[in-house]
Write an enzyme that holds these catalytic residues in place. Structure first.
Site, PDB file in Angstrom:
ATOM      1  N   GLU A 144      -7.268   0.611  -4.356  1.00 21.18           N
ATOM      2  CA  GLU A 144      -7.269   0.520  -2.898  1.00 21.18           C
ATOM      3  C   GLU A 144      -8.604   0.043  -2.314  1.00 21.18           C
ATOM      4  O   GLU A 144      -8.614  -0.874  -1.496  1.00 21.18           O
ATOM      5  CB  GLU A 144      -6.826   1.862  -2.300  1.00 21.18           C
ATOM      6  CG  GLU A 144      -5.319   2.025  -2.455  1.00 21.18           C
ATOM      7  CD  GLU A 144      -4.832   3.457  -2.476  1.00 21.18           C
ATOM      8  OE1 GLU A 144      -5.612   4.365  -2.114  1.00 21.18           O
ATOM      9  OE2 GLU A 144      -3.674   3.673  -2.868  1.00 21.18           O
ATOM     10  N   LYS A 178       2.746  11.401  -3.375  1.00 16.76           N
ATOM     11  CA  LYS A 178       1.708  10.742  -4.167  1.00 16.76           C
ATOM     12  C   LYS A 178       0.813  11.755  -4.887  1.00 16.76           C
ATOM     13  O   LYS A 178       0.268  11.480  -5.947  1.00 16.76           O
ATOM     14  CB  LYS A 178       0.867   9.861  -3.240  1.00 16.76           C
ATOM     15  CG  LYS A 178      -0.052   8.878  -3.943  1.00 16.76           C
ATOM     16  CD  LYS A 178      -0.671   7.961  -2.907  1.00 16.76           C
ATOM     17  CE  LYS A 178      -1.697   7.027  -3.497  1.00 16.76           C
ATOM     18  NZ  LYS A 178      -2.244   6.125  -2.465  1.00 16.76           N
ATOM     19  N   ASP A 194       0.886  -1.165   0.000  1.00 20.26           N
ATOM     20  CA  ASP A 194       0.000   0.000   0.000  1.00 20.26           C
ATOM     21  C   ASP A 194       0.924   1.215   0.000  1.00 20.26           C
ATOM     22  O   ASP A 194       1.538   1.534   1.020  1.00 20.26           O
ATOM     23  CB  ASP A 194      -0.891  -0.030   1.245  1.00 20.26           C
ATOM     24  CG  ASP A 194      -1.700   1.256   1.420  1.00 20.26           C
ATOM     25  OD1 ASP A 194      -1.657   2.132   0.532  1.00 20.26           O
ATOM     26  OD2 ASP A 194      -2.378   1.385   2.464  1.00 20.26           O
ATOM     27  N   ASP A 246     -13.324   5.027   1.148  1.00 26.80           N
ATOM     28  CA  ASP A 246     -11.887   5.066   1.446  1.00 26.80           C
ATOM     29  C   ASP A 246     -11.373   6.505   1.442  1.00 26.80           C
ATOM     30  O   ASP A 246     -11.162   7.095   0.389  1.00 26.80           O
ATOM     31  CB  ASP A 246     -11.150   4.212   0.395  1.00 26.80           C
ATOM     32  CG  ASP A 246      -9.636   4.185   0.602  1.00 26.80           C
ATOM     33  OD1 ASP A 246      -9.143   4.856   1.531  1.00 26.80           O
ATOM     34  OD2 ASP A 246      -8.948   3.501  -0.174  1.00 26.80           O
TER      35      ASP A 246
END
Lengths: 238, 608
Positions: free
Chosen positions: B167, B69, B8, B189
């Site tokens: 994810e 990211k 992850d 999420d």
């Protein structure tokens, strides 16, 4: 920029002939896997979606059966299960999965299913320009005018509010028309399936088939036409 | 087949997990947390990653990269609005952002690769084998460029990325495995920097994604920023201090805002406290959960629109959802739970650790790919429509959003002018009508044989693979020849650039390995010096004085080598000591045996 043609005339005759296994060259008897070397086989481009799912060419489909078969074939083809296999098998798995997903998406939706069947039986609906019936044509011309007038108007004004009320009424009428067309389609679907189930090969049956297909094509085409107008209308008055 | 780990790669924290006899587990280094902060810092001793790098956020803000990211697969223009918040310097080269760290500039995939490498090392140390393959997760709403950038990061880190998975879907896999659920589930999420909502149907081991939606620029970071902005405004008003000229203090404010937010998930009020520069003392402020809720409500509401859209795209109503699963650290916020519960009319599940569930799911997917698990299968979708630009700058959709992947579409191209030798194709991703409002993925020129207009027929196949990444092939229908297509990504590294970065990373890796060897050799040497000194003190009287002198000589030789930079020299001197001290070891063993036997009967000795 690009000159792209919509895939016209892409229809090929259904080819049921069995070929050879790409890997061991033995005669193919199994459905998607070679009986001898158990390698996955590329699904033929000429295989139609109904056959791929092992279903007859009917417009009434049980969604549960379709889903079960989709899951079963997904387990057979999905690239996840080919990670440790040869490049050739991985490529086949990818192609088969993509084809399977398109097939499922097409057959799952009753309208797309009917359009696809028409495409198989009589050529693509999208390529044939059908003129909408005169009353519908009139109705839509008038609606277009009202829409233009509304777009040009000051939204806060009284005339805009009158136009809005009219557009709401038009929307209700068109939506009723859509429902009527859905009902007509359902009826045609039923007639098609019944005719196919009887499996008659008489001249009369052939003519009946032709009529049903033509009616379906007209309604599907008008339905798209009305749907686009309704979308436009909803977007304008929202 | 060698082991595949699940990773992850998060905005704020990253984790690696593996499958342990059918159960996914996260890997933590010795006595450390499993989470590795996604932070890279350039220090005097080189680049460092994780917890130690996080300490440099306030000490060394200009040379400490966090939330990288957010920049994956982006151009500088994409992130213009938030540049002011980042203390490190961003530039752009070839449509790719570059982050300046000291003398060198790094692309976001290179920085991410450093984090991946840290995770790889952890996994290798823990599992005792080398790791070369991984499944890496990305937000479901990541576009093609962002996915490609993630894949590039893996390659630069020396990992073969066997699959990029979404994810929320990964979370569903982990959740489904544990709970054996059937039915329709919504995975909400909210991570450090991104938000995803996915609607899935779980049936007999098949995880079919029905629809997905999200916002790749909405996460915990944004909540922190709101609180930080509040503090900064108050500090300006009360002390006349503008902290934006103090990058170290800006980072301290941001970190304190984050801590206050986290505390307010359990408490109704908390006190934030910060040291101020220029001898202005301390800023202290009480923050209540109500105040936090008032600040955050707009952001939380922003997540609900995509939720409604995803439910609608699944052909369902919110009430049709059987279970709601919460993923991502930000879902610990009571306000988030409250709003999600109100939307779906159901109490959301949060049994699984929201920080770990994505990595666990990636490990499950890794197990599926390695053939370990065959009863589960994930059928995911592409989050955004894919199309090409047509006449008049309009986008023509080829593959609609929420189409199950792998998905393909074919399009036939021809020419308009006699003798035309190429057709330019512009690939786009997005839901807008006009090409310019969508994301440009790539451009390429289709080679066409010079023929009268309309005669060439080139069939182009657009294939979105199981990673959600686009592949393009072209075939001349007249000759049946396939043509390879060189695609120039609009916002990505070229293949050559990735190649070069991989080479660079090997060079760095070689440096890293020798540095590691030296450190380890010095540590071992230190330990050997200590134990041998102790042995001499305890047992020196048992051996000849000449032997004692020999050991002493060897000890000082090792001490000298330990100060040098050659690990092999250190190892050689260590071997010398072991040789010289052999007699001493034997003598001490004999002596201790003798001591132990005294006062015991023979029968006791043989029995024990």
């Amino acid at each position: 920029m690009s000159g792209h043609i919509h895939n016209t005339d892409d229809r090929r005759e259904l080819q049921m002939a069995r070929s050879m296994c790409w890997h061991c060259q033995s005669e193919m008897a199994g459905e998607y896997f070679c009986d001898r070397c158990v390698k996955v086989q590329p699904v033929s481009k000429d295989l139609d979606y109904f056959t791929c799912f092992g279903l007859p060419r009917r417009l009434a489909l049980d969604p549960q059966t379709l889903e079960t078969k989709f899951y079963e074939l997904s387990r057979a083809f999905h690239p996840d299960f080919y990670q440790n296999k040869s490049d050739a098998e991985q490529t086949i798995s990818l192609g088969n999965s993509a084809m399977l997903n398109t097939a499922y998406r097409t057959l799952r939706d009753p309208i797309q299913r009917a359009e696809y069947l028409l495409d198989l039986e009589a050529g693509s609906v999208k390529d044939i320009r059908t003129t909408p019936p005169a009353d519908l044509f009139e109705e839509i011309l008038e609606l277009q005018d009202t829409l233009d007038e509304f777009r040009a108007s000051d939204r806060a004004s009284e005339s805009a509010s009158t136009l809005r009320t009219k557009l709401h009424a038009d929307r209700a009428t068109l939506e009723q028309r859509q429902r009527d067309m859905e009902a007509q389609l359902q009826q045609l679907f039923g007639r098609w399936d019944a005719l196919q189930n009887r499996g008659e090969t008489t001249e009369q049956a052939r003519a009946e088939r032709g009529r049903i297909l033509k009616d379906m094509r007209d309604i599907l085409s008008n339905r798209t036409y009305v749907k686009n107008i309704v979308n436009d209308l909803v977007a304008t008055i929202a | 087949m060698s082991r595949i780990v699940g990773i992850d790669l998060g905005t704020t924290n990253s984790l690696v997990a593996y499958m342990d006899h059918g159960t996914p587990r996260v890997i933590s280094a010795h006595h450390e947390r499993a989470m590795v902060p996604s932070v890279v810092a350039l220090t005097d001793n080189g680049l460092i990653v994780g917890d130690s790098a996080k300490e440099h956020l306030t000490r060394n803000p200009e040379r400490t990269v966090y939330s990288v990211k957010r920049f994956m697969g982006k151009s500088l223009a994409d992130v213009q609005g938030e540049l002011a918040y980042f203390p490190y310097t961003l530039t752009e080269k070839g449509g790719v952002i570059r982050i300046k760290l000291g003398e060198k500039s790094y692309s976001p995939p290179q920085i991410s690769a450093m984090i991946l490498k840290e995770l790889k090392l952890r996994a290798e140390a823990f599992l005792g084998e080398s790791i070369a393959k991984a499944v890496i997760t990305v937000p479901a709403y990541f576009n093609d460029s962002q996915r490609q950038a993630t894949k590039d990061a893996g390659m630069i880190a020396g990992l073969e990325v066997l699959r990029i998975i979404n994810e929320p879907t990964a979370a569903a896999l982990a959740y489904g495995l544990q709970e054996r659920t059937q039915g329709t589930i919504a995975v909400y999420d909210l991570g450090g920097g991104t938000f995803d909502i996915s609607i899935l149907k779980l049936k007999n081991g098949i995880f079919e994604v029905l629809a997905t939606n999200g916002d790749t620029h909405l996460g915990g970071d944004d909540f922190d920023q709101l609180i930080a902005d509040l503090f900064l405004t108050e500090i300006r008003r009360q002390y006349g201090l503008d902290l934006s000229t103090h990058p170290d203090h800006m980072q301290a404010v941001r970190l304190e805002a984050e801590r206050a937010k986290i505390r307010l998930s359990d408490e109704l009020k908390t006190t934030a406290s910060l040291d101020l520069p220029d001898g202005k003392g301390r800023f202290t402020r009480e923050l209540t959960r109500d105040q936090l809720d008032a600040l955050s409500i707009a952001l939380v509401e922003r997540t609900l629109g995509p939720c409604r859209l995803a439910v609608k795209d699944s052909g369902l109503a919110p009430g049709d959802i059987d279970e709601v699963v919460l993923v991502g650290g930000s879902t610990r916020m009571p306000l988030v739970r409250q709003r999600v519960q109100a939307l779906f009319g159901k109490r959301p599940h949060c049994e699984l650790n929201p920080d770990e569930v994505v990595a666990l799911g990636a490990a499950v997917q890794a197990d599926i790919l390695s053939g370990g698990t065959t009863d589960m299968l994930l059928l995911d979708v592409t989050p955004l429509s894919l199309g090409i630009e047509t006449m008049g700058g309009v986008m023509s959709s080829l593959i609609r959003r929420n189409t199950t992947i792998p998905a393909s579409a074919k399009e036939m191209f021809t020419t308009y002018v006699d003798g035309q030798t190429g057709v330019d194709i512009h690939i786009l991703q997005g839901e807008r009508e006009l090409a310019k409002d969508n994301r440009s993925l790539a451009r390429f020129r289709l080679k066409v044989p010079p023929l009268p207009a309309g005669v060439p027929r080139i069939e182009v196949t657009f294939l979105i693979d199981a990673n959600g990444i686009l592949n393009v092939t072209a075939k001349d229908m007249r000759t049946g020849e396939t043509q390879s297509i060189e695609i120039k990504p609009s916002y990505g590294l070229s293949d050559q650039e990735v190649e070069r970065m991989i080479e660079d990373s090997f060079k760095f890796a070689a440096d890293d390995v020798s540095a590691r060897k030296l450190i380890e050799a010095r540590l071992d040497a230190g330990a050997l010096l200590t134990t041998t000194e102790k042995s001499l003190a305890d047992g020196g009287h048992l051996i000849a004085t000449g032997d004692v002198a020999a050991i002493r000589t060897a000890l000082s030789a090792l001490a000298a080598a330990k100060d040098g930079n050659d690990p092999r020299a250190i190892r050689a001197r260590m071997a010398d000591i072991e040789q010289a001290a052999k007699g001493l070891t034997v003598a001490m063993l004999d002596d201790s045996l003798k001591q132990g036997l005294q006062g015991k009967k023979v029968s006791d000795v043989t029995q024990s």
